[in-house]
Motif scaffolding. Structure first.
Motif, PDB file in Angstrom:
ATOM      1  N   PHE A 151      -3.731   8.884 -27.208  1.00 16.41           N
ATOM      2  CA  PHE A 151      -4.736   8.962 -28.373  1.00 16.41           C
ATOM      3  C   PHE A 151      -4.371   8.037 -29.682  1.00 16.41           C
ATOM      4  O   PHE A 151      -5.211   7.304 -30.285  1.00 16.41           O
ATOM      5  N   PHE A 152      -3.059   7.837 -29.776  1.00 14.36           N
ATOM      6  CA  PHE A 152      -2.432   7.261 -31.023  1.00 14.36           C
ATOM      7  C   PHE A 152      -2.527   5.854 -30.685  1.00 14.36           C
ATOM      8  O   PHE A 152      -2.830   5.139 -31.729  1.00 14.36           O
ATOM      9  N   MET A 160       1.971   3.783 -24.059  1.00 14.70           N
ATOM     10  CA  MET A 160       2.645   4.558 -24.706  1.00 14.70           C
ATOM     11  C   MET A 160       2.654   5.812 -23.770  1.00 14.70           C
ATOM     12  O   MET A 160       3.511   6.778 -23.440  1.00 14.70           O
ATOM     13  N   ILE A 161       1.797   6.070 -22.726  1.00 13.56           N
ATOM     14  CA  ILE A 161       1.773   7.059 -21.607  1.00 13.56           C
ATOM     15  C   ILE A 161       2.884   6.842 -20.990  1.00 13.56           C
ATOM     16  O   ILE A 161       3.644   7.568 -20.544  1.00 13.56           O
ATOM     17  N   LEU A 205      -9.400  10.007 -20.674  1.00 11.95           N
ATOM     18  CA  LEU A 205      -9.162  10.310 -19.436  1.00 11.95           C
ATOM     19  C   LEU A 205      -7.606  10.054 -18.956  1.00 11.95           C
ATOM     20  O   LEU A 205      -6.891  10.633 -18.301  1.00 11.95           O
ATOM     21  N   MET A 206      -7.004   8.981 -19.753  1.00 12.87           N
ATOM     22  CA  MET A 206      -5.708   8.570 -19.721  1.00 12.87           C
ATOM     23  C   MET A 206      -4.846   9.860 -19.939  1.00 12.87           C
ATOM     24  O   MET A 206      -3.990  10.356 -19.373  1.00 12.87           O
ATOM     25  N   GLY A 207      -5.208  10.421 -21.185  1.00 16.39           N
ATOM     26  CA  GLY A 207      -4.311  11.608 -21.696  1.00 16.39           C
ATOM     27  C   GLY A 207      -4.577  12.950 -20.798  1.00 16.39           C
ATOM     28  O   GLY A 207      -3.461  13.602 -20.433  1.00 16.39           O
ATOM     29  N   VAL A 208      -5.851  13.046 -20.478  1.00 12.83           N
ATOM     30  CA  VAL A 208      -5.682  14.527 -19.492  1.00 12.83           C
ATOM     31  C   VAL A 208      -5.310  14.103 -18.141  1.00 12.83           C
ATOM     32  O   VAL A 208      -4.778  15.091 -17.530  1.00 12.83           O
TER      33      VAL A 208
END
Length: 783
Positions: A333-334, A637-638, A688-691
């Motif tokens: 998100f960042f 970042m992920i 979608l990436m974060g979840v």
């Protein structure tokens, strides 16, 4: 924080979300500061006769002007003094037309009595229509011509009459615009339209759309957040089948969301169309941590551990994966903070802090809630935990085959990604049926006539005169797809008005000829009416204040108003209109375009170009630039936070690859379902990436903890919790499907589809990967 959250305001002005360093934004802010912008409220009337529409417009104008919040209302040229109106009408005849008319009249007068000859008289009949131009505004049906006929290049107003309302406040000041539009609606409701054939065909302008956007955002905030809580609450109650689970899980989650909205109030202060749905996202993501922790606590508690022992074991084993999942999601998100578009930046900040604050609330409050609710040490039995001996029937020999098939499918899906379309039409983010493409041709014509003008400041009076001539000649010869008409003081008061008045005075002298009586009666009548009008030159200061304001007359300024056409709610067309305009201008810096693009031999020497649609044109360039950068940063970042948690480059790479495969499948599904990614639904990518990485990290951790032969057990414990958390997230985003804003609706639909695909991908790829890894390393015999 709750008190602060309840004081958050809603901002509908998308221009405020553009970067301040953008030249087009600076130009618009300067214009707004000088005179409050170029926004009006336009009401278009249709039906009935021209006189009936004029009478109804006067009735509405009188009611509106009784309010102190309205500066002026223009609806008819009869609002001008009669002498002034007559002089303006006469000045609309060109010098060449007047000279031709004078020559023809002199020829007719020279005939004397011969003009009555049956052979000659027919040749003089056309003098009647020619001289009638001198009285073009004398007929009742013509005096009702609306001001907009001048604004839009002399369009005929036989069917429509337009009212131009100038409020005293900004359309983006909620405290002003909302009550103002409520009063306008009341006045229209009290106008008794049903008693006449006149009706309101269209209400346009920034005031209407701003209030509608505000109301939509407020509606969606409460509706989607409320439904999200209800859906997740219902799901949790069904899964855990105990009332205390609802309190234990939801109290920390609610506190985390309150903290987030308090933070939003203090550090941002307002919501907009891009951040109004944050609650639904945070409910779906925040509850994941609570589900994983509570499910593992139940698992530990069933093993006859005390409350304290179960909590310590749970937090030591699941706390780090939850923290890692939160950090990786927050990292994704960042990445939105690195976009130039402030809408993305604000959403990125809210979601980043929101996910961390939800995690903090859950990590600190959930164990306290458990201790408070479980004062005795009776083991829980609401969630049956499988035994490991029942979970060893996994067919490891098929892991490699399954992984190969999934990788091939992901590579094939990857080829579909370039086919994803981006939606740039902002009108398609409004309520259903309000998109530009949904309107009839009649409505589109009305909308085109209601767009705010672009203000072009010229360096001198002579340059403004030349600009008026250049654009008038161009639009007379060319059908420009983005420029409809132009307006300046010289649209009303021609630059050569002294010469035109001189020609009119010569015509009056011809009217004194004794031979005038031999010309047709219509000619005599028109010339005598001209003599009574006493044409003369008009100074700018003689025009009423509303007309001077509408024409852009200011001290030491020389302004041309350019009225756009086409779908100005589409930022691509905003950009195309800016390029179309730039072809005539010497200085294009305030357009936000690089270089000098003028294509005429002597480009106009302009000082500024400002307008809402010029500023919005920057959105097209910003989004094209932001999208790939944000997606790349989010993925980077992920990977970084995954590595910091797993402490293994191969496993971090594997986690990122699993996520990439899920995104590839999702992209192919979007193409197949013909989803267009809009400026709002674009944020579903980092979501979608974060979840997705959340599910992936929990599965990788638990399968690694159980070791070879424990995949089935891991899937029936942590896997089930991950499935529950994914289900709550899907339900949470399902709440967006009731949003009035089509952009938020599409975000919900795309996210629900994407989450289902990525979760399925994680539950198949990760077990297959571990199977292949352990078989390759010889750590497990094939079953």
């Amino acid at each position: 924080m709750l008190f602060s959250a309840l004081n958050i305001k809603v901002e509908s002005n998308i221009v405020k979300l553009l970067p301040e360093h953008e030249p087009s934004t600076q130009s618009l802010l300067k214009l707004n500061k000088e005179e409050g912008g170029t926004n009006f409220l336009n009401i278009t009337l249709s039906g009935g006769t021209a006189k009936e529409r004029k009478d109804k417009a006067k009735e509405l104008a009188d009611a509106i002007l009784e309010r102190t919040d309205t500066e002026y209302v223009l609806y008819d040229l009869e609002q001008l003094d009669e002498e002034l109106r007559n002089n303006i009408a006469l000045l609309q005849l060109s010098k060449e037309e007047l000279q031709e008319l004078r020559v023809r009249l002199k020829q007719g007068l020279a005939l004397g009595p011969n003009a009555l000859s049956p052979l000659i008289a027919p040749t003089l009949f056309n003098l009647g229509p020619l001289t009638s131009k001198l009285n073009r505004f004398s007929a009742e049906e013509q005096t009702s011509s609306c001001v907009n006929s001048f604004i839009n290049g002399g369009q005929d107003c036989d069917t429509y009459s337009q009212m131009i309302i100038r409020p005293r406040g900004s359309p983006f000041d909620n405290d002003f615009s909302i009550p103002f539009m409520a009063e306008i609606d009341r006045i229209l409701a009290d106008a008794s339209f049903e008693e006449s054939e006149v009706e309101v065909a269209w209400i346009g302008g920034a005031y209407r759309h701003s209030v509608e956007d505000i109301e939509t955002v407020i509606h969606d905030v409460y509706q989607t957040a409320g439904l999200s809580f209800i859906l997740v609450l219902s799901f949790i109650s069904i899964v855990y089948r105990e009332k205390r689970a609802l309190l234990i899980i939801f109290v920390p989650l609610l506190v985390g969301n309150v903290w987030t909205w308090g933070f939003t109030y203090w550090f941002i202060g307002e919501l907009n169309s891009f951040t109004s749905f944050s609650s639904a996202i945070l409910v779906g993501l925040g509850v994941d941590f609570a589900i994983h922790l509570y499910s593992r606590y139940q698992e530990e508690r069933v093993q006859n551990k005390s409350v304290e022992e179960a909590l310590v074991s749970t937090w030591s084993r699941v706390g780090p994966p939850c923290t890692a999942a939160a950090l990786t999601s927050a990292g994704g998100f960042f990445a939105l903070r690195f976009g130039n578009f402030l809408g993305f930046q604000q959403l990125g900040l809210i979601l980043t802090m929101g996910i961390l604050l939800c995690l903090l609330a859950i990590l600190t409050l959930l164990p306290l809630m458990i201790v408070w609710r479980e004062r005795h040490e009776k083991p829980l039995s609401s969630l049956p935990i499988p035994s490991k001996k029942d979970t060893e029937s996994v067919f490891y020999r098929y892991g490699g085959i399954g992984l190969f098939v999934l990788v091939c499918g992901a590579l094939l899906s990857l080829t579909q990604i370039p086919k994803i379309q981006i939606e740039y039409d902002l009108s398609k983010l409004r309520k259903s049926g309000m998109a530009y493409s949904d309107m009839s041709e009649e409505k589109i014509a009305l909308v085109d006539r209601n767009f705010s003008p672009v203000v072009v400041g010229l360096s001198s009076r002579d340059e403004l005169i030349r600009a008026q001539e250049v654009f008038s000649d161009y639009l007379g010869e060319t059908e420009d797809p983005y420029i409809g008409s132009v307006l300046s003081i010289y649209s009303f008061l021609p630059a050569d008005q002294e010469e035109r008045v001189a020609e009119l005075q010569k015509l009056i002298l011809l009217a004194e000829s004794p031979n005038l009586k031999f010309l047709p009666q219509q000619v005599q009548k028109n010339l005598m009416a001209l003599a009574e009008k006493n044409p003369k030159t008009i100074q700018e200061g003689e025009l009423p204040v509303p007309f001077r304001h509408l024409l852009g007359i200011r001290e030491n300024t020389h302004r041309l108003l350019v009225f756009p056409k086409g779908n100005m709610w589409d930022v691509r067309e905003n950009n195309a209109m800016a390029f179309s305009l730039s072809r005539f201008l010497k200085n294009t810096e305030s357009l936000g375009l690089e270089g000098k693009i003028a294509t005429i031999d002597a480009p106009l020497d302009n000082t500024i170009v400002a307008g809402d649609f010029i500023a919005r044109s920057a959105l097209f360039r910003l989004i094209k630039d932001d999208a790939p950068r944000i997606a790349g940063l989010a993925f980077g970042m992920i990977f970084l936070f995954s590595f910091l948690d797993i402490r293994s480059i191969p496993r971090a790479v594997s986690a990122s690859l699993v996520l990439g495969m899920g995104l590839a499948f999702t992209g192919a599904a979007f193409v197949g379902m013909k989803f267009n990614i809009s400026m709002i639904s674009f944020v579903c990518i980092p979501i979608l990436m974060g979840v997705g990485i959340d599910v992936i990290i929990h599965l990788i951790h638990r399968i690694a903890e159980e070791g070879p032969g424990g995949i089935g057990y891991a899937l029936q414990t942590t896997g089930k919790a991950s499935l529950f958390s994914a289900g709550t997230t899907v339900l949470s985003f399902s709440s967006l499907l009731i949003a009035s804003n089509i952009g938020i609706y599409s975000l919900g639909l795309m996210t629900v589809v994407g989450l289902a695909i990525i979760t399925t991908c994680a539950f198949t790829v990760i077990p297959c990967g571990w199977m292949l890894f352990w078989r390759t390393k010889g750590r497990l015999e094939a079953k």
